[in-house]
Motif scaffolding. Structure first.
Motif, PDB file in Angstrom:
ATOM      1  N   GLN A 124      29.914  -4.904  41.356  1.00 41.26           N
ATOM      2  CA  GLN A 124      29.085  -4.974  42.433  1.00 41.26           C
ATOM      3  C   GLN A 124      27.710  -4.312  41.882  1.00 41.26           C
ATOM      4  O   GLN A 124      27.428  -3.319  41.190  1.00 41.26           O
ATOM      5  N   PRO A 125      26.327  -5.016  42.202  1.00 37.47           N
ATOM      6  CA  PRO A 125      25.042  -4.316  42.083  1.00 37.47           C
ATOM      7  C   PRO A 125      24.753  -2.913  42.188  1.00 37.47           C
ATOM      8  O   PRO A 125      24.135  -2.209  41.676  1.00 37.47           O
ATOM      9  N   CYS A 126      25.760  -2.563  43.481  1.00 33.04           N
ATOM     10  CA  CYS A 126      25.581  -0.952  43.805  1.00 33.04           C
ATOM     11  C   CYS A 126      26.316  -0.269  42.919  1.00 33.04           C
ATOM     12  O   CYS A 126      26.284   1.164  42.578  1.00 33.04           O
ATOM     13  N   ALA A 127      27.316  -0.764  42.217  1.00 38.43           N
ATOM     14  CA  ALA A 127      28.072  -0.027  41.073  1.00 38.43           C
ATOM     15  C   ALA A 127      28.705  -0.827  40.128  1.00 38.43           C
ATOM     16  O   ALA A 127      29.714  -1.238  40.093  1.00 38.43           O
ATOM     17  N   PRO A 128      27.765  -1.181  39.176  1.00 34.77           N
ATOM     18  CA  PRO A 128      28.016  -2.242  38.125  1.00 34.77           C
ATOM     19  C   PRO A 128      28.780  -1.694  37.084  1.00 34.77           C
ATOM     20  O   PRO A 128      28.888  -0.603  36.766  1.00 34.77           O
ATOM     21  N   ARG A 129      29.714  -2.624  36.414  1.00 35.94           N
ATOM     22  CA  ARG A 129      30.528  -2.088  35.424  1.00 35.94           C
ATOM     23  C   ARG A 129      29.789  -2.382  34.043  1.00 35.94           C
ATOM     24  O   ARG A 129      29.936  -1.752  32.837  1.00 35.94           O
ATOM     25  N   ASN A 130      28.922  -3.691  34.018  1.00 37.88           N
ATOM     26  CA  ASN A 130      28.279  -4.062  32.850  1.00 37.88           C
ATOM     27  C   ASN A 130      26.794  -4.635  33.445  1.00 37.88           C
ATOM     28  O   ASN A 130      26.892  -5.253  34.452  1.00 37.88           O
TER      29      ASN A 130
END
Length: 124
Positions: A11-17
């Motif tokens: 998610q853009p609020c909690a990205p992995r990459n």
């Protein structure tokens, strides 16, 4: 190959990459499909997730915060282009200080051979 647009996995609020898109995507997807098929023929396990051709810009170990404003500002930006004449097999080793990438082998990219399905595993 053209580099255009930003996106993220997670998610853009909690990205992995964080990644940049590549266009045209079809030649890269074709190469991926051929390699994946060859791996499966050898009995190797492959990922089941849908493949999205991209260039990884950042991997986030910890919660980096939101990238929503970055995606909104640069999500459709054209960053430039470059010529592709080879692809490289890397080994990725996770270490405490971050990933270490080692080149295993480089292969010439032959678009015509890819379209005709004539690329196979090179054995040495």
């Amino acid at each position: 190959m053209n580099v255009a647009g930003l996106g993220c996995f997670g998610q853009p609020c909690a990205p992995r990459n964080l990644w940049a898109g590549v266009q045209p995507a079809a030649p890269v997807a074709s190469l991926h499909s051929v390699i994946k098929g060859q791996m499966e023929n050898l009995g190797l396990t492959t990922e089941s997730r849908a493949f999205r051709p991209h260039i990884t810009l950042a991997r986030f170990k910890r919660q980096p915060g939101s990238v929503q404003s970055l995606l909104a500002e640069y999500g459709e930006t054209a960053f430039g282009s470059f010529q592709v004449d080879q692809f490289v097999l890397f080994e990725s080793e996770q270490r405490s200080g971050g990933s270490v990438y080692t080149v295993i082998e480089s292969f010439p990219y032959m678009a015509t051979a890819m379209r005709m399905g004539r690329v196979g595993i090179i054995e040495g």
